[in-house]
Motif scaffolding. Structure first.
Motif, PDB file in Angstrom:
ATOM      1  N   ASP A   1     -11.085   8.281 -33.800  1.00 49.23           N
ATOM      2  CA  ASP A   1     -10.035   8.334 -34.339  1.00 49.23           C
ATOM      3  C   ASP A   1      -9.465   9.493 -35.040  1.00 49.23           C
ATOM      4  O   ASP A   1     -10.261  10.596 -35.506  1.00 49.23           O
ATOM      5  N   ASN A   2      -8.283   9.525 -35.974  1.00 47.54           N
ATOM      6  CA  ASN A   2      -7.512  10.072 -36.760  1.00 47.54           C
ATOM      7  C   ASN A   2      -7.929  10.539 -38.421  1.00 47.54           C
ATOM      8  O   ASN A   2      -7.881  11.724 -38.988  1.00 47.54           O
ATOM      9  N   THR A   3      -9.463   9.913 -38.301  1.00 50.23           N
ATOM     10  CA  THR A   3      -9.732   9.744 -40.499  1.00 50.23           C
ATOM     11  C   THR A   3     -10.698  10.460 -40.096  1.00 50.23           C
ATOM     12  O   THR A   3     -11.220  10.748 -41.030  1.00 50.23           O
ATOM     13  N   THR A   4     -11.525  10.339 -38.681  1.00 45.28           N
ATOM     14  CA  THR A   4     -13.223  11.157 -40.176  1.00 45.28           C
ATOM     15  C   THR A   4     -13.517  11.636 -38.544  1.00 45.28           C
ATOM     16  O   THR A   4     -14.584  12.368 -39.135  1.00 45.28           O
ATOM     17  N   CYS A   5     -13.225  12.873 -37.259  1.00 48.82           N
ATOM     18  CA  CYS A   5     -13.412  12.797 -36.509  1.00 48.82           C
ATOM     19  C   CYS A   5     -12.762  13.932 -36.273  1.00 48.82           C
ATOM     20  O   CYS A   5     -11.730  14.595 -36.394  1.00 48.82           O
ATOM     21  N   VAL A   6     -13.427  15.236 -35.901  1.00 48.14           N
ATOM     22  CA  VAL A   6     -13.060  16.355 -35.741  1.00 48.14           C
ATOM     23  C   VAL A   6     -13.363  16.691 -33.771  1.00 48.14           C
ATOM     24  O   VAL A   6     -14.471  16.385 -33.346  1.00 48.14           O
ATOM     25  N   PHE A   7     -11.957  16.971 -33.164  1.00 50.71           N
ATOM     26  CA  PHE A   7     -12.524  17.157 -31.569  1.00 50.71           C
ATOM     27  C   PHE A   7     -13.802  18.655 -31.789  1.00 50.71           C
ATOM     28  O   PHE A   7     -13.278  19.105 -32.330  1.00 50.71           O
ATOM     29  N   ASP A   8     -14.674  18.348 -30.953  1.00 49.26           N
ATOM     30  CA  ASP A   8     -15.830  19.724 -30.219  1.00 49.26           C
ATOM     31  C   ASP A   8     -14.767  20.631 -29.217  1.00 49.26           C
ATOM     32  O   ASP A   8     -14.968  19.462 -27.976  1.00 49.26           O
ATOM     33  N   SER A   9     -14.533  21.114 -29.710  1.00 43.58           N
ATOM     34  CA  SER A   9     -13.276  22.208 -28.638  1.00 43.58           C
ATOM     35  C   SER A   9     -14.547  23.255 -27.610  1.00 43.58           C
ATOM     36  O   SER A   9     -14.477  23.944 -26.818  1.00 43.58           O
ATOM     37  N   ALA A  10     -15.983  23.261 -27.904  1.00 45.11           N
ATOM     38  CA  ALA A  10     -16.810  23.887 -26.909  1.00 45.11           C
ATOM     39  C   ALA A  10     -17.294  22.894 -25.714  1.00 45.11           C
ATOM     40  O   ALA A  10     -17.789  23.351 -24.489  1.00 45.11           O
ATOM     41  N   GLN A  11     -16.289  21.545 -25.339  1.00 43.10           N
ATOM     42  CA  GLN A  11     -16.840  21.107 -24.625  1.00 43.10           C
ATOM     43  C   GLN A  11     -15.827  20.676 -24.272  1.00 43.10           C
ATOM     44  O   GLN A  11     -14.461  21.730 -23.880  1.00 43.10           O
ATOM     45  N   GLN A  12     -16.290  20.862 -22.425  1.00 41.11           N
ATOM     46  CA  GLN A  12     -15.735  20.626 -21.312  1.00 41.11           C
ATOM     47  C   GLN A  12     -13.891  19.784 -21.379  1.00 41.11           C
ATOM     48  O   GLN A  12     -13.573  18.676 -22.076  1.00 41.11           O
ATOM     49  N   THR A  13     -13.231  20.747 -21.104  1.00 44.12           N
ATOM     50  CA  THR A  13     -11.781  20.258 -21.198  1.00 44.12           C
ATOM     51  C   THR A  13     -10.561  21.205 -19.525  1.00 44.12           C
ATOM     52  O   THR A  13     -11.737  21.872 -19.610  1.00 44.12           O
ATOM     53  N   PHE A  14      -9.725  20.242 -19.170  1.00 47.97           N
ATOM     54  CA  PHE A  14      -9.246  20.810 -17.513  1.00 47.97           C
ATOM     55  C   PHE A  14      -8.543  22.192 -18.662  1.00 47.97           C
ATOM     56  O   PHE A  14      -8.892  22.915 -16.585  1.00 47.97           O
ATOM     57  N   PRO A  15      -8.021  22.611 -19.201  1.00 45.57           N
ATOM     58  CA  PRO A  15      -7.249  23.813 -19.818  1.00 45.57           C
ATOM     59  C   PRO A  15      -8.849  24.521 -19.548  1.00 45.57           C
ATOM     60  O   PRO A  15      -8.128  25.888 -18.640  1.00 45.57           O
ATOM     61  N   LYS A  16      -9.896  24.721 -19.967  1.00 44.74           N
ATOM     62  CA  LYS A  16     -10.353  25.828 -19.799  1.00 44.74           C
ATOM     63  C   LYS A  16     -11.255  25.451 -17.904  1.00 44.74           C
ATOM     64  O   LYS A  16     -11.276  26.754 -17.192  1.00 44.74           O
ATOM     65  N   LEU A  17     -11.039  24.632 -17.672  1.00 43.59           N
ATOM     66  CA  LEU A  17     -11.557  24.460 -15.712  1.00 43.59           C
ATOM     67  C   LEU A  17     -10.423  24.997 -15.211  1.00 43.59           C
ATOM     68  O   LEU A  17     -10.969  25.864 -13.971  1.00 43.59           O
ATOM     69  N   LEU A  18      -9.709  25.095 -15.292  1.00 43.67           N
ATOM     70  CA  LEU A  18      -8.326  26.219 -14.687  1.00 43.67           C
ATOM     71  C   LEU A  18      -7.722  27.476 -15.081  1.00 43.67           C
ATOM     72  O   LEU A  18      -8.199  28.168 -14.101  1.00 43.67           O
ATOM     73  N   GLN A  19      -8.639  27.927 -16.636  1.00 47.97           N
ATOM     74  CA  GLN A  19      -8.334  29.052 -16.778  1.00 47.97           C
ATOM     75  C   GLN A  19      -9.484  29.598 -16.164  1.00 47.97           C
ATOM     76  O   GLN A  19      -9.346  30.884 -15.701  1.00 47.97           O
ATOM     77  N   LYS A  20     -10.874  29.469 -15.763  1.00 49.14           N
ATOM     78  CA  LYS A  20     -12.008  29.815 -14.860  1.00 49.14           C
ATOM     79  C   LYS A  20     -11.628  30.068 -13.565  1.00 49.14           C
ATOM     80  O   LYS A  20     -12.062  30.180 -12.933  1.00 49.14           O
TER      81      LYS A  20
END
Length: 524
Positions: A101-120
């Motif tokens: 949700d928008n009120t209680t969460c902070v996105f874990d930026s260490a996790q796998q995302t498609f931009p990271k995989l494209l970068q690799k």
């Protein structure tokens, strides 16, 4: 006697030609497609003329659909800005990416995302505009984002140096300026690129650029058939706080600012106005001044007020869309001018749908069609000949695996989505999904939409509202596309419900959602 020298020279030429042809084919196969992914906030398909011609024209968005495909059954997994973006960038449902949700969460930026995989895989990656995941972006060679929701006028941007810089102008133009500048001057042009252009528009409170303030004032829009919905048989729908009549703020949303008038969000609107320079504020006041004077003079009440609010809402929303459409045109024109279109997949979508008065509402959140359904159009690169409508059920968790497969990157097994590349090739895979899973978590919060999960097939939708409520809803989308008649509990639909509950549980187990339907409890 044979002329062997001629024979060998011809044979040699043929061999060389074959080798050259093979090399060229391999080069073409190895050539990487670029990806330009344009996403807006709260843009609904009803307000795009390639989907719906009742309200406005969006000629540049229509260019994308005309040169590619239009998805007619495109949906989100969680109809809320931050969670939807987390689903998109990870290819996973909220229960797996943990941004609920928008009120209680902070996105874990260490996790796998498609931009990271494209970068690799050697891609240049960039993000410009709205991030809205509380943490800072990772996996990008370049990024510049707005804090939180961002401001329509003279906004701040956060840079990769963790500086906050102030930019002068209208936000939709500025985000596009930055995106085009990166494509022209900021990237390594020897490498393929993936650019995410994420706009603030068309988010509440729909503040148009000054050059568009006078647009659409001569239009009168028909009220949706469900505008005065009484929510019979749907207690969760009745409990929301997103009604145009009751909850749309006269000052913040509709700009009816006057010193002697108050509203819950007046101070926030005044802060927005305070960002304007002298010329911007003068143009704003020149337009809204007479509207404000006329409104308070006539002082509409009851049904007349409700209809007035709807008309103002529609006009402001459309004016904001107008800037967006123009800026999409700028991006398309740049790609064409630079010869990039044939090698670039251009995607346009929104983080969810939105209510334009249906059921009397604005905003999103519900699993009902207007907010779960989202526009999705793609302009396809050379080699993809599919045109027209794609009717398969797709979801925003499918974007990540699609981009990865297009780039030749192996799709990780933990991604929930399916690559849409076969659909873009014109295929109709027999094993394509037959049902979609949805889960909304943010309650209690703004607009007070209760927590719920559910399953949607091509014909039926089953929803379970839970937490402080225990209510099931069933809709036959073929016979009741407006979702007005809750069929749950009717004897003739028992077999349908049993089948849908089985599919729902299978999806919850497949995605490992810890909040799930309990068949044993249902039998009690």
């Amino acid at each position: 006697m044979k002329n062997t020298s001629l024979f060998y020279s011809v044979a040699g030429f043929a061999a060389l030609s074959a080798v050259a042809s093979s090399c060229q084919q391999k080069q073409e196969e190895q050539k990487k497609y670029n990806i330009v992914y344009i996403m807006t906030d709260d843009h609904t398909a009803q307000m795009m003329s390639c989907y719906d011609t009742r309200y406005m024209e969006t000629p540049n968005l229509d260019r994308i659909a005309a040169d590619g495909v239009r998805f007619t059954n495109s949906f989100v997994a969680n109809s809320l800005s931050g969670p939807s973006r987390a689903c998109m960038i990870t290819g996973k449902h909220s229960c797996a990416n943990k941004f609920y949700d928008n009120t209680t969460c902070v996105f874990d930026s260490a996790q796998q995302t498609f931009p990271k995989l494209l970068q690799k895989a050697g891609y240049q990656t960039a993000l410009v505009g709205k991030w809205h995941l509380e943490s800072l972006p990772t996996g990008f060679n370049y990024w510049e984002i707005v804090p939180g929701q961002g401001d329509y006028y003279n906004p701040d941007f956060i840079t990769q140096n963790n500086d906050t810089v102030h930019r002068h102008g209208y936000i939709t133009n500025l985000i596009t300026d930055d995106a085009i500048d990166w494509m022209e001057n900021g990237r390594d042009k020897s490498k393929p690129f993936c650019l995410l252009i994420h706009h603030k528009a068309i988010h509440r409170n729909w503040m148009a650029d000054t050059c568009h303030l006078n647009l659409y004032e001569d239009k009168t829009f028909p009220l949706p058939e469900t505008f005065f919905d009484d929510y019979e048989g749907r207690p969760a729908a009745a409990a929301q706080e997103m009604s145009i009549v009751k909850d749309m703020d006269m000052i913040y949303d509709l700009k009816m600012l006057r010193p002697d008038k108050q509203s819950r969000l007046k101070t926030m609107y005044e802060r927005f106005l305070g960002r304007m320079d002298e010329a911007q504020r003068a143009a704003w006041d020149k337009f809204y001044g007479p509207v404000i004077e006329d409104f308070y003079k006539k002082n509409p009440q009851g049904k007349e007020l409700a209809e007035w609010k709807f008309q103002r809402y529609m006009r402001d929303y459309m004016k904001t869309v107008k800037s967006l459409d123009e800026n999409v045109g700028r991006v398309l024109d740049y790609l064409k001018e630079k010869g990039l279109l044939d090698n670039t997949l251009v995607v346009y979508t929104s983080d969810q749908g939105f209510y334009m008065g249906e059921h009397g509402w604005f905003d999103k959140r519900f699993m009902y069609e207007e907010s779960m359904h989202t526009p999705l159009i793609m302009r396809l690169p050379a080699g993809f000949d599919r045109r027209g409508d794609v009717t398969e059920l797709v979801q925003n968790i499918d974007y990540a695996p699609t981009f990865l497969e297009l780039a030749g990157v192996e799709v990780p097994s933990d991604i929930h989505g399916q690559s849409m590349l076969p659909l873009l090739r014109g295929e109709h895979p027999k094993d394509w999904r037959k049902a979609l899973y949805y889960h909304f978590y943010e309650y209690p919060a703004e607009h007070m939409v209760k927590r719920h999960y559910g399953v949607r097939t091509d014909r039926y939708k089953l929803i379970h509202f839970y937490n402080d409520i225990d209510v099931w809803e069933l809709y036959d989308l073929q016979n009741d596309p407006q979702e007005l008649h809750n069929l749950y509990g009717q004897k003739e639909y028992e077999a349908v419900v049993a089948d849908l509950k089985q599919q729902l549980l299978q999806l919850q187990e497949q995605y490992n959602d810890p909040v799930r339907f309990s068949p044993d409890r249902d039998k009690e």
